[in-house]
Design a protein around this motif. Sequence first.
Motif, PDB file in Angstrom:
ATOM      1  N   GLU A   1       0.828  -1.208   0.000  1.00  0.00           N
ATOM      2  CA  GLU A   1       0.000   0.000   0.000  1.00  0.00           C
ATOM      3  C   GLU A   1       0.863   1.259   0.000  1.00  0.00           C
ATOM      4  OE1 GLU A   1      -2.471   3.305   0.901  1.00  0.00           O
ATOM      5  OE2 GLU A   1      -2.600   1.560  -0.400  1.00  0.00           O
TER       6      GLU A   1
ATOM      7  N   ALA B   1       0.490   3.949  -3.056  1.00  0.00           N
ATOM      8  CA  ALA B   1      -0.070   5.257  -2.718  1.00  0.00           C
ATOM      9  C   ALA B   1       0.638   6.379  -3.467  1.00  0.00           C
ATOM     10  CB  ALA B   1       0.017   5.489  -1.214  1.00  0.00           C
TER      11      ALA B   1
ATOM     12  N   VAL C   1      -4.690   0.928  -9.675  1.00  0.00           N
ATOM     13  CA  VAL C   1      -5.882   1.280  -8.893  1.00  0.00           C
ATOM     14  C   VAL C   1      -6.596   0.017  -8.426  1.00  0.00           C
ATOM     15  CG1 VAL C   1      -8.172   2.330  -9.061  1.00  0.00           C
ATOM     16  CG2 VAL C   1      -6.174   3.537  -9.961  1.00  0.00           C
TER      17      VAL C   1
ATOM     18  N   ARG D   1      -4.523  -1.673  -5.694  1.00  0.00           N
ATOM     19  CA  ARG D   1      -4.537  -0.933  -4.437  1.00  0.00           C
ATOM     20  C   ARG D   1      -5.881  -1.078  -3.726  1.00  0.00           C
ATOM     21  NH1 ARG D   1      -4.142   5.531  -3.299  1.00  0.00           N
ATOM     22  NH2 ARG D   1      -3.689   5.352  -1.055  1.00  0.00           N
ATOM     23  N   ALA D   2      -6.975  -1.086  -4.483  1.00  0.00           N
ATOM     24  CA  ALA D   2      -8.287  -1.274  -3.861  1.00  0.00           C
ATOM     25  C   ALA D   2      -8.358  -2.638  -3.176  1.00  0.00           C
ATOM     26  CB  ALA D   2      -9.386  -1.142  -4.908  1.00  0.00           C
TER      27      ALA D   2
ATOM     28  N   ASP E   1     -11.601   3.601   2.747  1.00  0.00           N
ATOM     29  CA  ASP E   1     -10.488   4.261   2.057  1.00  0.00           C
ATOM     30  C   ASP E   1     -10.417   3.789   0.599  1.00  0.00           C
ATOM     31  OD1 ASP E   1      -9.781   5.592   4.349  1.00  0.00           O
ATOM     32  OD2 ASP E   1      -8.217   4.156   4.922  1.00  0.00           O
ATOM     33  N   ALA E   2     -10.685   2.505   0.392  1.00  0.00           N
ATOM     34  CA  ALA E   2     -10.666   1.977  -0.974  1.00  0.00           C
ATOM     35  C   ALA E   2     -11.774   2.618  -1.806  1.00  0.00           C
ATOM     36  CB  ALA E   2     -10.832   0.456  -0.950  1.00  0.00           C
TER      37      ALA E   2
ATOM     38  N   MET F   1     -10.775   6.134  -2.663  1.00  0.00           N
ATOM     39  CA  MET F   1      -9.731   6.123  -3.690  1.00  0.00           C
ATOM     40  C   MET F   1     -10.319   5.856  -5.057  1.00  0.00           C
ATOM     41  SD  MET F   1      -7.686   3.892  -5.666  1.00  0.00           S
ATOM     42  CE  MET F   1      -7.882   2.318  -4.827  1.00  0.00           C
TER      43      MET F   1
ATOM     44  N   THR G   1     -10.817   8.528  -8.533  1.00  0.00           N
ATOM     45  CA  THR G   1     -10.027   8.236  -9.726  1.00  0.00           C
ATOM     46  C   THR G   1     -10.684   8.854 -10.951  1.00  0.00           C
ATOM     47  OG1 THR G   1      -9.272   6.140  -8.783  1.00  0.00           O
ATOM     48  CG2 THR G   1      -9.078   6.392 -11.162  1.00  0.00           C
TER      49      THR G   1
END
Length: 602
Positions: A223, A227, A238, A241-242, A253-254, A257, A261
């Motif tokens: 992460e 980031a 993306v 990271r999710a 947070d996911a 994010m 996007t």
Amino acid sequence: MTKKLISLALIALTAAPMTAGSAFAIPRLAQEAPPPHRPTDKAEAAPAAPAPETRGLAGPYLAARQAAIGNDYATAANYFLQAMAQDDTDPFLQDSALVALISAGEMERAGALAVTMSDQGRATELARLMQRSELARAERWQDLVNAIDNSPAPQGDDPEQGAPGGNMLLDKMVRAWALLGAGNARQALSAFEELGKVRGARPMVNYHLALAKAKVGDFEGAEQLLADPNTGAHILGVIARAQILSQLERNQDAVAMLEGTPGFEEEPQLVSMRDRLEKGETLPFDSVRTPADGIAQVYLTFASVLATNEEPDPLALIHARLAGYLSPNLGEARLLTAQLLQGFGQYDLAENEFEALRELGEMRPMAELARIDALTRADRLPDAEKAALSLTAAYPDLAQGWIALGDLLRQQDKFSPAVPAYDKALALIGPDAGEARWFPLYARGIALERSGQFPKAEADFREALKLRPDSAQVLNYLGYSLVDRSEKLDEALELIQRAVDLRPDDGYILDSLAWAYYRLGRYDEAVAPMERAVSAMSGDPLVNDHMGDIYWMVGRHREAEIQWHRALSLEPTPETETDRIRAKLDRGLDAVLADEKAKSGK
């Protein structure tokens, strides 16, 4: 439309993330059009003749070279293999066949040829790359490590400089993933970290380091790397990271994010992930299921880099094919392969990749727009229209989908049905979108004019000119429309002259200028621009017909007849145009004009 910042592929060897379409911009369908009453040029190259039977080495080799020049990969591969049947020891023939086979997507045949080349002691860099891919598919990780360690340094790399070039960097990244597959996680992570010191390579390497860390369970470390926008600001980053945030029990947070996007709403996979996260579901980390998936993303990374050039490197297609071969479910590899094939003019091969994307359940709007364009370029307009209808049904709020549908209808001379498609697009874009409204206004204007609704068409053209005053195609189309209707001729001439100033060598615009002079009775002034138009567009029946009319009016009757005969030989449409040209040849232009005046009562 929101500007998309999600790359269709991965980041390049720089610190800046790639933007949408940076590997290949998706061409918009039929942005430009000839003036009204002139059919869109639908002339296509004659169908290729069946491949001739050849004997000996020279025939197949020359046929293969010709096919390769035209990017006809499947044909080139078959001919190279025929040539090899006459001489199976020539490394150039072998490597050329290997390039063609991989480019055509015939991976099993390519793998067999790579083995043959290796057994003969003639393995090239490409043959070794193919063999390593086969080892990864077979999960023979230690053999893959050994193969890389025992290979000669790739060409273009200077080991003494201590900084590997592109080929060595690729090898070392593949080796790091192979170490992970062989159970040497610590060595693998150390290898990635060492590669991150290579100048310019850190963002790319850190992305793969993040995937490797996540694969071994270090989600916090992964992460931290993703980031960084320079590392993870692309669609695969993306997604990864999710998944990682969800594994860390950070679903909110996911969600934030994902929703932050750019272009999020246009990516169904991201929307689906958001919905699952909001329901409290923990997403599995499956961006990399096996080290082979990681190696596939290495290839995809390099394919993306090679595809960013103005003229994409043919090796981009090789790497994209290898990525899809190692990870068939990697949609980004399929998409990039399709875009590259489209760029090389191989539309049917591109359609195979787009169809594979659909089978994966990835009906992504941008991919579908590219697919529609590929079908159109392959002259499969009914299939393209069906695809556009499916896209607008699935994504009714996507303005680009309605524009694509309108373009397809217009290209098939379905002008009236095209108008509501553009209406929908303009409604979705909104009245305050500025430049984004220019093309659909221009396209709707064409559809309206060709369907007999000139007052509305004129309004669209004038609004488009407010947005882009120096648009030569709009200036020309509006000017020619006015000339053809004998309306506002002085303004029409001014509009067309502005278009000529912008595009002095455009045959269509020169024809418009000459015809404006003709309509104004300034026949002597019409000769020079029309002669230039004929020179630029000698195969256009209407331009030749116009040239004949102008020659007649300046007393050059024999030359006029020659131009009319030429216009007839070019098969003008509709039939009324043919009949009119024959009448001019039989009785002269003066008599034809007199008859037309009498019939109109003017």
